[in-house]
Design an enzyme around this catalytic site. Structure first.
Site, PDB file in Angstrom:
ATOM      1  N   ASN A  89      -6.557  12.378   3.996  1.00 43.98           N
ATOM      2  CA  ASN A  89      -6.239  12.581   2.578  1.00 43.98           C
ATOM      3  C   ASN A  89      -7.457  12.545   1.659  1.00 43.98           C
ATOM      4  O   ASN A  89      -7.319  12.694   0.441  1.00 43.98           O
ATOM      5  CB  ASN A  89      -5.185  11.571   2.107  1.00 43.98           C
ATOM      6  CG  ASN A  89      -5.627  10.124   2.284  1.00 43.98           C
ATOM      7  OD1 ASN A  89      -6.777   9.770   2.052  1.00 43.98           O
ATOM      8  ND2 ASN A  89      -4.698   9.268   2.695  1.00 43.98           N
TER       9      ASN A  89
ATOM     10  N   PRO B 210      -6.416  -4.439  10.906  1.00 39.16           N
ATOM     11  CA  PRO B 210      -7.872  -4.296  11.007  1.00 39.16           C
ATOM     12  C   PRO B 210      -8.178  -2.871  11.465  1.00 39.16           C
ATOM     13  O   PRO B 210      -7.839  -2.486  12.591  1.00 39.16           O
ATOM     14  CB  PRO B 210      -8.259  -5.332  12.067  1.00 39.16           C
ATOM     15  CG  PRO B 210      -7.141  -6.317  12.078  1.00 39.16           C
ATOM     16  CD  PRO B 210      -5.913  -5.503  11.785  1.00 39.16           C
TER      17      PRO B 210
ATOM     18  N   ASP C 245     -34.995 -13.522  28.912  1.00 39.23           N
ATOM     19  CA  ASP C 245     -34.462 -12.531  27.979  1.00 39.23           C
ATOM     20  C   ASP C 245     -34.453 -13.039  26.544  1.00 39.23           C
ATOM     21  O   ASP C 245     -34.315 -12.259  25.608  1.00 39.23           O
ATOM     22  CB  ASP C 245     -33.046 -12.115  28.384  1.00 39.23           C
ATOM     23  CG  ASP C 245     -33.051 -11.121  29.535  1.00 39.23           C
ATOM     24  OD1 ASP C 245     -34.087 -10.478  29.753  1.00 39.23           O
ATOM     25  OD2 ASP C 245     -32.023 -11.000  30.213  1.00 39.23           O
TER      26      ASP C 245
ATOM     27  N   HIS D  95       0.843  -1.193   0.000  1.00 44.17           N
ATOM     28  CA  HIS D  95       0.000   0.000   0.000  1.00 44.17           C
ATOM     29  C   HIS D  95       0.883   1.250   0.000  1.00 44.17           C
ATOM     30  O   HIS D  95       1.308   1.713   1.071  1.00 44.17           O
ATOM     31  CB  HIS D  95      -0.908   0.013   1.230  1.00 44.17           C
ATOM     32  CG  HIS D  95      -1.855  -1.145   1.300  1.00 44.17           C
ATOM     33  ND1 HIS D  95      -1.441  -2.419   1.591  1.00 44.17           N
ATOM     34  CD2 HIS D  95      -3.205  -1.212   1.130  1.00 44.17           C
ATOM     35  CE1 HIS D  95      -2.486  -3.235   1.599  1.00 44.17           C
ATOM     36  NE2 HIS D  95      -3.565  -2.519   1.311  1.00 44.17           N
TER      37      HIS D  95
ATOM     38  N   GLU E  97     -18.325  -2.521  24.188  1.00 43.72           N
ATOM     39  CA  GLU E  97     -17.628  -3.792  24.297  1.00 43.72           C
ATOM     40  C   GLU E  97     -16.410  -3.891  23.377  1.00 43.72           C
ATOM     41  O   GLU E  97     -15.361  -4.409  23.761  1.00 43.72           O
ATOM     42  CB  GLU E  97     -18.575  -4.963  23.984  1.00 43.72           C
ATOM     43  CG  GLU E  97     -19.693  -5.158  24.997  1.00 43.72           C
ATOM     44  CD  GLU E  97     -20.963  -4.423  24.588  1.00 43.72           C
ATOM     45  OE1 GLU E  97     -22.018  -4.690  25.188  1.00 43.72           O
ATOM     46  OE2 GLU E  97     -20.891  -3.587  23.665  1.00 43.72           O
TER      47      GLU E  97
ATOM     48  N   HIS F 270     -30.220 -12.972  23.913  1.00 42.10           N
ATOM     49  CA  HIS F 270     -29.273 -12.967  25.027  1.00 42.10           C
ATOM     50  C   HIS F 270     -28.857 -14.370  25.468  1.00 42.10           C
ATOM     51  O   HIS F 270     -28.080 -14.511  26.408  1.00 42.10           O
ATOM     52  CB  HIS F 270     -29.876 -12.222  26.223  1.00 42.10           C
ATOM     53  CG  HIS F 270     -29.898 -10.732  26.042  1.00 42.10           C
ATOM     54  ND1 HIS F 270     -30.507 -10.127  24.976  1.00 42.10           N
ATOM     55  CD2 HIS F 270     -29.372  -9.731  26.794  1.00 42.10           C
ATOM     56  CE1 HIS F 270     -30.376  -8.812  25.086  1.00 42.10           C
ATOM     57  NE2 HIS F 270     -29.681  -8.549  26.162  1.00 42.10           N
TER      58      HIS F 270
END
Length: 672
Positions: free
Chosen positions: A190, A120, A473, A31, A415, A477
């Site tokens: 950019n 990532p 739930d 890259h 999270e 869940h």
């Protein structure tokens, strides 16, 4: 202090660019866009501001640099080579090749000077928050008036793509709330992403967003050339210790490539032939010569390294004075940095006798964590607004962003960032972080858990509410596939304790484990204390599986294998099979990874190959159990999502009853 860059500084910038082109063209992969555009800001930082000593790359008080835009790895490799780290030109020539110390994206532990594995997008920006938080926590614990042992900055080079990712928003929001003033982002703005102009996907006011997070925001308009402006922004950033800083540096992607600069064609492929030649000519380099490093450029970076060595020498003097003034604390510091807790750190681990009252493993694990953390000041907890439910809050109070006091980081409902920040804490050194949330939400954290395993970080991930027993739930869940998904991550040990003793020993084992992360999976519902687990759980956790209840009336003819809350169900089914005259052994398997790595003799003694009648019981996806039960065996698991109803009813309707396990046992006996 104003800076007047000279011709050597421009030469350094173009050396970085030329090396990046050479690496990518030689590999025919890479890259070029970011290294060519971001070279000026990188040079200003590394030659003027960043404190490092290439002869001591693990020095505790060095500044940290994280290339969050990891696809631009050639930028970092050029910098590390120039700065004198153990990354010779031969490694740059082998960019992206097998065994090279210059892999396609930066990898911690592969390349000297690389602090974190990135690539990532967004991960590095959040990991950097963890590094900055670690500095503040360790400074609060160890620094004394006149004795600054921890006093360094964390810098991250981030891209448009990084700031599009949701994890970066979570992390920046938390960093602003904590006021991490020694955290500085250099934003390579950019206006181009892989597919085209940023105007097609990302048009928000980034500066306004970061100001709303509580950051100082600065801007350098001519980022391709204005080295003095970049340095001035870095100086202003370092002067504001109450707020993290985002420096927006306007650059041209692929700067110097005559037809590709400013376009997405410069992002992720070699410039190629004539384009690369003309770019190198524009940088003042002979296109027929590769991997050229002018002596003047080496000398300029030698000056930067020398300043770092001087800073480290001064730090060592401060450390010696600190040891004389605070010998006990200095001994703690040395042990903390080495990851060596006091010999009696686990002395207060609770044990639970047969017949003890039933406890959810989240409760018993919480008791163990509290006891262990009291003797382990390096332990720091991060929770996703759930500590009262996960039972993971430890003594020491909430982390105060201004002072660094406290041991519980309230991450809010963030999270993904929580996991990456914990990885930054672990990578920094001197801390043992854990995170806590519900198992169903581990999916939000998976990319960070994967990087923890890839980097061999000692992060501990705690997940409660581990099965269909969550009940009312409902399926949103009730985790079904999550345990199997976690087990699929290489190097991650997944503990699913079956009672209070296994939970306590699981925490002891996880905190003693080095060089890899651990996931601890815990129940919400109460579980009985299993017979004999007080004596067997320690070895059982370490080896991953053990005989909990032995067969009576001869050698076992049936093996019942289970984890977590289903171990008690296996014991109940075993009692029924014994009544039917079938000698039955119950094997608890709290950690399949540890069991797979155990001594073959132990595995054979626990699961004798001659016993073909086997039933595995786990309230989750059956994936992975066939290898243990064999072709004749049965698996009592869950192959669909749960349902909203009381937990006991849901478990029963999905077959987690003594009657259903016994029926499965009879079927496997008929085939064995």
């Amino acid at each position: 202090m104003s800076w007047s860059p000279d011709s050597t500084d421009l030469l350094c910038v173009n050396t970085i660019r030329s090396l990046a082109v050479d690496m990518i063209e030689t590999a025919k992969s890479g890259h070029p866009g970011l290294p060519l555009g971001a070279a000026p800001m990188a040079h200003a930082l590394w030659s003027r501001r960043l404190v490092f000593d290439p002869q001591a790359p693990d020095w505790a008080d060095r500044d940290r640099f994280i290339l969050s835009a990891g696809h631009g790895s050639t930028l970092q490799y050029a910098l590390l080579h120039l700065a004198g780290f153990d990354l010779p030109l031969e490694e740059l020539r082998r960019f992206r090749q097998w065994g090279s110390r210059a892999p396609g994206h930066p990898e911690r532990g592969v390349t000297p000077g690389v602090e974190a594995t990135t690539g990532p997008l967004g991960q590095g920006s959040a990991i950097a928050v963890g590094f900055a938080l670690a500095e503040r926590l360790l400074a609060a614990r160890f620094n004394k008036p006149g004795h600054a042992i921890f006093d360094h900055f964390t810098y991250a080079l981030v891209s448009d793509g990084d700031l599009m990712e949701g994890i970066s928003a979570e992390a920046a929001s938390l960093a602003g709330r904590l006021g991490l003033g020694k955290l500085i982002y250099l934003y390579d703005s950019n206006g181009i992403s892989l597919d085209g102009p940023l105007s097609e996907t990302f048009t928000e006011d980034v500066a306004a967003r970061y100001r709303a997070y509580g950051w100082q925001v600065l801007e350098v308009v001519e980022g391709d050339e204005d080295l003095a402006g970049i340095e001035a922004a870095l100086e202003a950033a370092a002067a504001d210790l109450a707020r993290p800083t985002l420096i927006i540096v306007r650059t041209t992607i692929g700067y110097g490539a005559p037809t590709k600069q400013g376009t997405n064609h410069a992002h992720g492929a070699p410039l190629g032939g004539e384009e690369a030649r003309r770019a190198k000519e524009a940088f003042g380099f002979d296109p027929d010569k590769t991997f050229v490093v002018p002596d003047a450029a080496r000398a300029r970076y030698a000056e930067a390294a020398a300043r770092g060595r001087a800073r480290r020498a001064a730090w060592l003097e401060r450390l010696a004075a600190y040891e004389a003034a605070y010998p006990t604390l200095a001994a703690e510091l040395k042990a903390t940095l080495a990851g060596e807790p006091a010999a009696d750190w686990d002395a207060d681990l609770p044990s639970f006798a047969d017949g003890s009252k039933a406890l959810a493993t989240r409760e018993s694990a919480g008791l163990a964590l509290t006891a262990l953390a009291a003797r382990r000041p390096d332990v720091v907890g991060l929770d996703a607004d759930l500590s009262s439910s996960t039972k993971t809050r430890i003594g020491g109070g909430d982390v105060d962003g201004a002072t660094g006091a406290g041991r519980n980081v309230r991450c809010g409902v963030r999270e993904h960032a929580m996991a990456a920040i914990a990885n930054g804490l672990a990578a920094h050194g001197g801390l043992r972080p854990y995170t806590a949330t519900f198992l169903a939400f581990s999916d939000y954290m998976r990319p960070s858990i994967r990087l923890a395993a890839l980097d061999r970080l000692e992060t501990i991930f705690v997940f409660t509410h581990d099965s269909l027993a969550v009940g009312e739930d409902g399926p949103t869940h009730q985790p079904v596939e999550q345990v199997a998904a976690l087990r699929a991550i290489p190097r991650l040990a997944v503990l699913r304790p079956g009672d209070a003793n296994e939970a306590a020993e699981g925490w002891r084992w996880a905190l003693g484990k080095r060089g890899a992360p651990t996931a601890i999976v815990l129940s919400r519902q109460k579980l009985p204390t299993l017979p004999g687990s007080a004596a067997k759980a320690r070895e059982g956790i370490a080896r991953g599986g053990y005989t909990l209840v032995e067969a009576e009336g001869g050698a076992p003819k049936l093996l019942l294998l289970a984890t977590g809350s289903e171990v008690a169900l296996a014991v109940a089914a075993r009692d029924e099979m014994q009544k039917r005259g079938v000698p039955t052994r119950v094997v608890s398997l709290p950690c399949l990874e540890n069991f797979a790595a155990a001594d073959p003799a132990w595995r054979e003694a626990t699961l004798p190959a001659a016993v073909k009648a086997r039933v595995a019981i786990e309230a989750g996806l059956p994936l992975g159990w066939r290898e243990l039960v064999g072709d004749a065996g049965e698996i009592v698991g869950v192959s669909d999502f749960g349902a909203s109803a009381p937990g006991e009813e849901v478990l029963a309707r999905y077959g987690f009853t003594t009657e259903n396990v016994v029926a499965a046992a009879e079927r496997t006996l008929s085939r064995a």
